[in-house]
Design an enzyme around this catalytic site. Sequence first.
Site, short mmCIF file in Angstrom:
data_model
loop_
_atom_site.label_atom_id
_atom_site.label_comp_id
_atom_site.label_asym_id
_atom_site.label_seq_id
_atom_site.Cartn_x
_atom_site.Cartn_y
_atom_site.Cartn_z
N HIS A 41 -23.20 10.48 -16.07
CA HIS A 41 -22.91 11.85 -15.69
C HIS A 41 -21.71 12.37 -16.48
O HIS A 41 -20.97 11.62 -17.11
CB HIS A 41 -22.69 12.00 -14.17
CG HIS A 41 -21.41 11.46 -13.65
ND1 HIS A 41 -20.93 11.73 -12.39
CD2 HIS A 41 -20.48 10.63 -14.21
CE1 HIS A 41 -19.79 11.11 -12.20
NE2 HIS A 41 -19.49 10.44 -13.27
N CYS B 99 -13.30 12.20 -17.31
CA CYS B 99 -14.66 12.30 -16.75
C CYS B 99 -15.41 13.53 -17.26
O CYS B 99 -16.60 13.68 -17.03
CB CYS B 99 -14.63 12.34 -15.23
SG CYS B 99 -14.00 10.81 -14.52
N HIS C 46 -20.52 9.50 -19.24
CA HIS C 46 -20.21 8.07 -19.09
C HIS C 46 -21.05 7.55 -17.95
O HIS C 46 -21.62 8.31 -17.17
CB HIS C 46 -18.71 7.87 -18.80
CG HIS C 46 -18.28 8.58 -17.56
ND1 HIS C 46 -17.88 9.91 -17.56
CD2 HIS C 46 -18.23 8.18 -16.27
CE1 HIS C 46 -17.59 10.27 -16.32
NE2 HIS C 46 -17.79 9.24 -15.52
N HIS D 148 -22.09 4.87 -14.60
CA HIS D 148 -21.62 4.14 -13.42
C HIS D 148 -22.73 3.24 -12.91
O HIS D 148 -23.91 3.58 -13.02
CB HIS D 148 -21.26 5.10 -12.28
CG HIS D 148 -20.03 5.90 -12.53
ND1 HIS D 148 -18.77 5.39 -12.42
CD2 HIS D 148 -19.88 7.20 -12.88
CE1 HIS D 148 -17.88 6.34 -12.69
NE2 HIS D 148 -18.54 7.45 -12.98
N ASP E 266 -32.22 6.20 -11.22
CA ASP E 266 -31.87 5.00 -11.98
C ASP E 266 -32.11 5.22 -13.48
O ASP E 266 -33.18 5.68 -13.89
CB ASP E 266 -32.67 3.81 -11.48
CG ASP E 266 -32.16 2.50 -12.06
OD1 ASP E 266 -30.94 2.34 -12.20
OD2 ASP E 266 -33.01 1.63 -12.37
N HIS E 267 -31.10 4.90 -14.28
CA HIS E 267 -31.16 5.07 -15.73
C HIS E 267 -31.41 6.51 -16.16
O HIS E 267 -32.11 6.78 -17.14
CB HIS E 267 -32.18 4.11 -16.36
CG HIS E 267 -31.69 2.69 -16.38
ND1 HIS E 267 -31.67 1.90 -15.25
CD2 HIS E 267 -31.17 1.93 -17.38
CE1 HIS E 267 -31.17 0.72 -15.56
NE2 HIS E 267 -30.86 0.71 -16.84
N GLU F 71 -18.87 4.64 -6.10
CA GLU F 71 -18.97 4.99 -7.52
C GLU F 71 -18.32 3.90 -8.37
O GLU F 71 -18.78 3.58 -9.46
CB GLU F 71 -18.29 6.33 -7.80
CG GLU F 71 -18.57 6.83 -9.21
CD GLU F 71 -17.80 8.11 -9.52
OE1 GLU F 71 -18.43 9.10 -9.85
OE2 GLU F 71 -16.56 8.09 -9.43
NI NI Z 1 -17.79 9.27 -13.45
#
Ligand code: NI
Length: 157
Positions: A31, A50, A56, A58, A96-97, A146
């Site tokens: 995100h 961020c 990036h 998570h 996911d992904h 997160e």
């Molecule tokens: Ni983040």
Amino acid sequence: MKQKKNAPSPAPVNRPRKLYVTRTIEFNAAHRLFNPEFSEEKNREIYGKCTNAHGHGHNYLLEITLGGIMDPETGFLFDLKELKAILEDEVMARFDHRHLNHDVAELKGLVPTTEVLAIVIWDILEEQFQNIDNREISLQAVKIHETGKNSVSYLGE
Ligand code: NI
């Protein structure tokens, strides 16, 4: 074995009692925290690194808690195989992904913070857990970690 005199009788497990079950799943997603209403400078001020342009990733840990009355015949509150299948279809398949800013229709136009994600996942899942066998089954909590240090809980209020 002979029962001791005055031993307490076993608790009637089948009387209706409220229970909670939680299943944890993990999904990976990218995100970028960026609000198009803000200037680049203000985004940088609020979201720090961020807001870097390409995002990036998570490894999100998601805890889904259901509450309700146990089925006295199965001894289950909710069949965890079924819960697993619902979370595969509704959460893993969507998130996911994926890149949360671009790939998820439910997040379109939103800044994909963990708070926003918790609310969106609640709204996706809530209707899946209603009116089951009149046992008051309902979604109770969506908790998303997160990172190992930061988590957000949404309880539907
Ligand atoms: Ni983040």
